[in-house]
Design a protein around this motif. Structure first.
Motif, PDB file in Angstrom:
ATOM      1  N   VAL A   3      -7.979  -3.391  -3.857  1.00 41.78           N
ATOM      2  CA  VAL A   3      -8.488  -3.098  -2.513  1.00 41.78           C
ATOM      3  C   VAL A   3      -8.800  -4.398  -1.783  1.00 41.78           C
ATOM      4  O   VAL A   3      -8.395  -4.592  -0.634  1.00 41.78           O
ATOM      5  N   LEU A  42      -6.275   4.710  -0.157  1.00 43.01           N
ATOM      6  CA  LEU A  42      -5.445   4.388  -1.319  1.00 43.01           C
ATOM      7  C   LEU A  42      -5.739   5.285  -2.519  1.00 43.01           C
ATOM      8  O   LEU A  42      -4.959   5.347  -3.457  1.00 43.01           O
ATOM      9  N   GLU A  91      -6.999  -5.725   1.539  1.00 45.49           N
ATOM     10  CA  GLU A  91      -7.829  -5.957   2.727  1.00 45.49           C
ATOM     11  C   GLU A  91      -7.602  -7.355   3.284  1.00 45.49           C
ATOM     12  O   GLU A  91      -7.551  -7.537   4.504  1.00 45.49           O
ATOM     13  N   SER A 110     -12.220   4.341   4.662  1.00 45.99           N
ATOM     14  CA  SER A 110     -12.052   3.022   4.060  1.00 45.99           C
ATOM     15  C   SER A 110     -10.676   2.914   3.441  1.00 45.99           C
ATOM     16  O   SER A 110     -10.028   3.925   3.134  1.00 45.99           O
ATOM     17  N   LEU A 111     -10.236   1.687   3.248  1.00 44.62           N
ATOM     18  CA  LEU A 111      -8.948   1.468   2.599  1.00 44.62           C
ATOM     19  C   LEU A 111      -8.982   2.045   1.186  1.00 44.62           C
ATOM     20  O   LEU A 111      -8.016   2.642   0.730  1.00 44.62           O
ATOM     21  N   ARG A 112     -10.104   1.897   0.499  1.00 48.14           N
ATOM     22  CA  ARG A 112     -10.257   2.443  -0.855  1.00 48.14           C
ATOM     23  C   ARG A 112     -10.011   3.951  -0.858  1.00 48.14           C
ATOM     24  O   ARG A 112      -9.303   4.478  -1.707  1.00 48.14           O
ATOM     25  N   ALA A 146       0.834  -1.206   0.000  1.00 53.16           N
ATOM     26  CA  ALA A 146       0.000   0.000   0.000  1.00 53.16           C
ATOM     27  C   ALA A 146       0.868   1.255   0.000  1.00 53.16           C
ATOM     28  O   ALA A 146       0.591   2.213  -0.726  1.00 53.16           O
ATOM     29  N   THR A 154      -8.031   4.824  -4.878  1.00 52.68           N
ATOM     30  CA  THR A 154      -8.106   3.964  -6.054  1.00 52.68           C
ATOM     31  C   THR A 154      -9.527   3.446  -6.231  1.00 52.68           C
ATOM     32  O   THR A 154     -10.282   3.349  -5.272  1.00 52.68           O
ATOM     33  N   ASP A 195     -11.089  -2.437  -7.595  1.00 51.38           N
ATOM     34  CA  ASP A 195     -11.705  -3.345  -6.624  1.00 51.38           C
ATOM     35  C   ASP A 195     -10.810  -4.526  -6.267  1.00 51.38           C
ATOM     36  O   ASP A 195     -10.736  -4.928  -5.107  1.00 51.38           O
TER      37      ASP A 195
END
Length: 148
Positions: free
Chosen positions: A88, A80, A92, A75-77, A7, A82, A85
């Motif tokens: 991510v 990042l 995750e 959220s990680l999305r 990441a 990005t 999908d």
């Protein structure tokens, strides 16, 4: 963890900004969700960082009373930045807080994210059997003439 490294390479910055262990745990919670109850209740050092399943800040001169850290959830999305999908989901799976629920290396190697056509594939490394390569010694220095 490899998930953090990947990441961070993607983003070009630290994934979980922190000042100390407590703010690192709060950053994890903000992005990955609450810490698993068994980790905050039975972890060897959990009593130093969590109470009733929540991360707390130590009292200090600026805040002499006990207080919980309340991270702003995201959220990680979003972190990042990005819309990929597969990426991510892949990260995750690597970043799950509970080690028992985190994907193994074998599981990750079969993840659909790695079977995409835009993923660079390298041939597996295989050490070739045989003698070790010879080392080449530097040529000897000429002897200096003795001074009389």
């Amino acid at each position: 963890s490899l998930g953090c490294i990947l990441a961070e390479l993607l983003m070009g910055e630290v994934l979980f900004r922190n000042r100390d262990v407590r703010t690192l745990l709060a950053a994890h919670e903000a992005v990955l969700g609450p810490l698993p109850a068994h980790m905050t209740q039975r972890g060897r050092h959990a009593h130093l960082y969590a109470r009733k399943g929540r991360v707390f800040a130590r009292p200090d001169d600026a805040h002499p009373s006990f207080r919980y850290l309340q991270p702003q959830t995201t959220s990680l999305r979003a972190v990042l930045r990005t819309s990929d999908d597969d990426l991510v989901r892949f990260l995750e799976r690597m970043l799950r807080l509970d080690p028992a629920k985190r994907a193994s290396a074998a599981e990750l190697l079969s993840d659909p994210a790695l079977s995409r056509s835009d993923v660079v594939r390298l041939a597996p490394y295989r050490a070739t059997p045989g003698p070790a390569p010879e080392t080449v010694a530097p040529p000897p220095r000429p002897l200096e003439p003795a001074v009389r």
